[in-house]
Design an enzyme around this catalytic site. Structure first.
Site, PDB file in Angstrom:
ATOM      1  N   PHE B  21      -5.637   2.230  -9.532  1.00 54.53           N
ATOM      2  CA  PHE B  21      -4.698   1.122  -9.371  1.00 54.53           C
ATOM      3  C   PHE B  21      -3.823   1.292  -8.140  1.00 54.53           C
ATOM      4  O   PHE B  21      -2.601   1.280  -8.229  1.00 54.53           O
ATOM      5  CB  PHE B  21      -3.847   0.971 -10.636  1.00 54.53           C
ATOM      6  N   HIS B 135       0.095   3.629  -4.618  1.00 55.46           N
ATOM      7  CA  HIS B 135      -0.175   3.262  -5.999  1.00 55.46           C
ATOM      8  C   HIS B 135       0.613   2.013  -6.364  1.00 55.46           C
ATOM      9  O   HIS B 135       1.738   1.828  -5.910  1.00 55.46           O
ATOM     10  CB  HIS B 135       0.187   4.409  -6.948  1.00 55.46           C
ATOM     11  N   HIS B 136       0.010   1.172  -7.180  1.00 52.79           N
ATOM     12  CA  HIS B 136       0.634  -0.099  -7.527  1.00 52.79           C
ATOM     13  C   HIS B 136       1.943   0.109  -8.287  1.00 52.79           C
ATOM     14  O   HIS B 136       2.811  -0.766  -8.307  1.00 52.79           O
ATOM     15  CB  HIS B 136      -0.338  -0.933  -8.359  1.00 52.79           C
ATOM     16  N   SER B 137       2.115   1.281  -8.884  1.00 52.76           N
ATOM     17  CA  SER B 137       3.373   1.562  -9.577  1.00 52.76           C
ATOM     18  C   SER B 137       4.500   1.862  -8.590  1.00 52.76           C
ATOM     19  O   SER B 137       5.665   1.873  -8.955  1.00 52.76           O
ATOM     20  CB  SER B 137       3.197   2.745 -10.533  1.00 52.76           C
TER      21      SER B 137
END
Lengths: 461, 461
Positions: B21, B135-137
């Site tokens: 992700f 990272h998408h976070s």
């Protein structure tokens, strides 16, 4: 389509995000002097022309109704498996090793056959490299070495097929046993492993017995008969640091001759020196000696079938400052192991496989005290031919194993002895073990220490 | 040390072996004409000199007592995050894209801050490239674009800090809501998501309403009001195929002016043509029109804060052979969406984030019939400045998004419109969707078709 064996399925189940389960070789190569500028391009094209691999290299993992199978891939795509890379100038070996560290940290895609070969151009000195990885469920280190060697020739002009196109003779031969029979699911897998270890003469019992005897006979084996806790046995990140270097095989052989040890004893002594010094640097040397788990081929001839793989626990004497005492401890420990060598005829793969795949399990089985370790790291030595080798017309200057680290086993030292070299490959968790490149320097110092010892020893001739 | 928000934790939990992700940009750059031979080496050294990143780029994930936190990394190691690579000669763009496909398939190590930048030299035509993943976070696509742009300048001689050293002003601004508040565990996360989607005026209700109205007003919206099943919505492997290309923004703009559509309408029409033709090639074109989920920035000014991100479902008219009918369907669908645009003021991130992170969830919530889809793929368009841009002295020739595909959503088309270009990045599961490079050719044909339509249209001036 065939079901996975229990052992192979184990390698699949034990794979985690931070713990890929593939083994590899980094080969360092010198193209022929008259190589044209597009030599590497042509080499890659030649490799890709072997686009219809033989089993198991044409097979991928498939799960049906909860059972795992190897199935033939009808639309095999060679571009997914043969990759052409280049190092930025000046192409230092250090940069190559950093690249291999990253590649080895990356999982193979289970939707495809579980192997990949990278051809890397631009290594300083006009050299090239290959990094070839295969999932441990497809080939173990021994089989991988054998296949790699079978694609090489003593004749510079002979071009042999790459490993995935080598006819299956002699490939993946494994004595039939409880672990190499197909299995259908996780629950059955666990019970089968329990069965294997509980069987008589079981590996676990043999190892326990070995350790009890060691404790009695070797005073260096401190009480508890377990390997000491160490930084080598922490959990790991998903990043790797891989370093590799060649050392002189004749130097090790000569020193061993004088000092009364084999090449393998010299290798273990080099490792002992390096580990001791590395851990002193980190202020992390245990008071008790580190214990190495050493898978050993007991093959006596040149045959490719019928290997016997043993496994011994060696006291590395890392707590001893005196080099002679340390060497004597190692030689005595190896000798003791050899005398009652665990041959594992029926379950020959068990020890080797279990060592790499489940040190926690093996540790637990071999030591009654929870949380104690039977060994601190695996040191694996695969001997090869003594003649110069060529691959696709290039001379093979180094053939460095790239092995597996797992939670609780953050360092692995693997090596091949080939031609006149000992090719060391050291892999570690990048985060748990800082500055692992020092281990290489210390391996060299360790060899020098052995040579100095030999020079001081009374001449026998 | 701070707890993860629910949204960020969602991106962590949803990550799987076959489904990393992270989002990325592939930037294509031309060094200055007087660049010395070691230009790239120096550029990499310069990037590595920014060795003390600002939050969130100095933070790594840590789990304590079951809760996830961002913690500062005291021993930040820039070598883990800035990587220098090279393409083998001749360095075709095709080879660059294959390299990016492999890199994008590889997970970031959670033991380190979740980002990495690769500088790639040796692209044909004397060019270089960067591939920067996060990272998408840590950052969503919008934030990533903004940060990337803030490290670029309209002045060729101005050297700005790289994204990880850009001061935090305007970074990660998110309107406070139920999803951007910290959360402590998986169970709470799920209930919080349910709460967010169930809230009034909830996103799900809005989307359901939108679809009901679409069904009534647009006869092209066939019964069932769901996107048709398609090969785009199969599960995915861990391998990717990434392709990217620039198209002329003035061409699209000119055609749009004549045909009564925006640049975004033209982009959607290009995608519709390309998807239709690609699926016809595979004999896999659904009888019903494909539905695109289109995240849209509703930002009206140049401010970096207070974005409003909407999400619309667009009927792409892929079942229609006539290009004008297809375009009219798209424009009508977009217009309809705009009129009752889902602004999501309080929960602005929800739609965008949920789209990328949990299309299954969103689909499930927006459509009562199990197994039906609300949309077939995400098409994401981020507009940028119209001036030429420079980065570290290089002209920016392309800035191609590399987005996420997930099980059930095997294709993503993302693009930026910058300067005089539309930079398309198309990512797909390598195994599920063969020969995705054709989509690029068909995007070009789609633009040509629009230009031909415009040429035939009655002149308004």
């Amino acid at each position: 389509m065939k079901r996975l064996t229990a052992l192979d399925l184990g390698f699949i189940y034990l794979e985690k995000r931070n713990q890929p389960f593939h083994v590899a070789y980094l080969n360092l190569l010198t193209p022929p002097a008259d190589a044209p500028p597009d030599f590497v391009q042509k080499l890659v094209e030649r490799l890709r022309s072997y686009a219809a691999p033989l089993p198991p290299f044409n097979q991928r993992l498939e799960t049906r109704l909860g059972a795992a199978y190897w199935v033939d891939e009808p639309e095999f795509d060679i571009d997914q498996h043969v990759i052409h890379l280049s190092l930025p100038r000046p192409g230092r070996v250090k940069d190559l090793l950093a690249m291999v560290s990253r590649m080895h940290a990356s999982h193979l895609d289970r939707a495809y056959p579980l192997w990949r070969t990278y051809v890397i151009e631009g290594v300083e000195g006009g050299r090239i490299a290959t990094y070839s990885k295969v999932h441990h469920s497809v080939a173990d280190g021994i089989a991988g070495t054998r296949l790699t060697l079978r694609s090489m020739s003593a004749n510079p002009d002979e071009i042999l097929p790459p490993p995935w196109a080598v006819p299956p003779q002699g490939r993946r031969e494994r004595a039939g046993n409880i672990l190499t029979a197909p299995v259908s699911g996780a629950a059955k897998l666990v019970s089968r492993f329990r069965g294997a270890f509980g069987s008589v003469p079981g590996v676990a019992r043999e190892l326990r017995q070995s350790m009890r005897e060691s404790r009695d006979k070797h005073p260096d084996f401190v009480s508890g008969s377990s390997a000491p806790p160490s930084i080598l046995n922490h959990s790991i990140s998903a990043s790797r640091r891989y370093v590799a270097q060649s050392f002189s095989l004749p130097d090790a052989k000569t020193a061993g001759k004088v000092l009364g040890g084999t090449v393998n004893d010299m290798v273990l002594a080099m490792c002992a020196y390096a580990l001791r010094k590395y851990l002193i640097d980190l202020d992390a040397l245990p008071d008790k000696p580190l214990i190495a788990g050493v898978p050993m081929s007991t093959r006596r001839d040149r045959s490719e079938t019928g290997n016997q793989i043993g496994f011994m626990l060696v006291n590395l004497g890392t707590h001893l400052e005196d080099p002679l005492e340390r060497l004597q401890t190692i030689i005595a420990s190896v000798e003791h192991n050899k005398q009652r060598f665990i041959k594992m005829k029926a379950g020959e793969v068990v020890g080797y496989g279990a060592t790499l795949m489940a040190p926690g399990l093996l540790n637990m089985l071999t030591n009654p005290k929870r949380g104690k370790l039977a060994f601190n790291l695996v040191i694996s030595h695969v001997p090869g031919p003594r003649t110069p080798l060529y691959w696709m017309g290039c001379s093979v200057d180094g053939m460095y194993p790239v092995s597996v680290v797992v939670d609780g086993m953050a360092l692995n030292i693997s090596l091949t002895s080939l031609q006149d070299r000992i090719d060391f490959g050291v892999i570690a968790c990048r985060r748990t073990l800082p500055q692992v490149q020092r281990v290489l320097d210390y391996l060299g110092e360790g060899l020098a220490e052995l040579q100095a010892l030999a020079a001081k020893a009374p001449q026998t001739a």
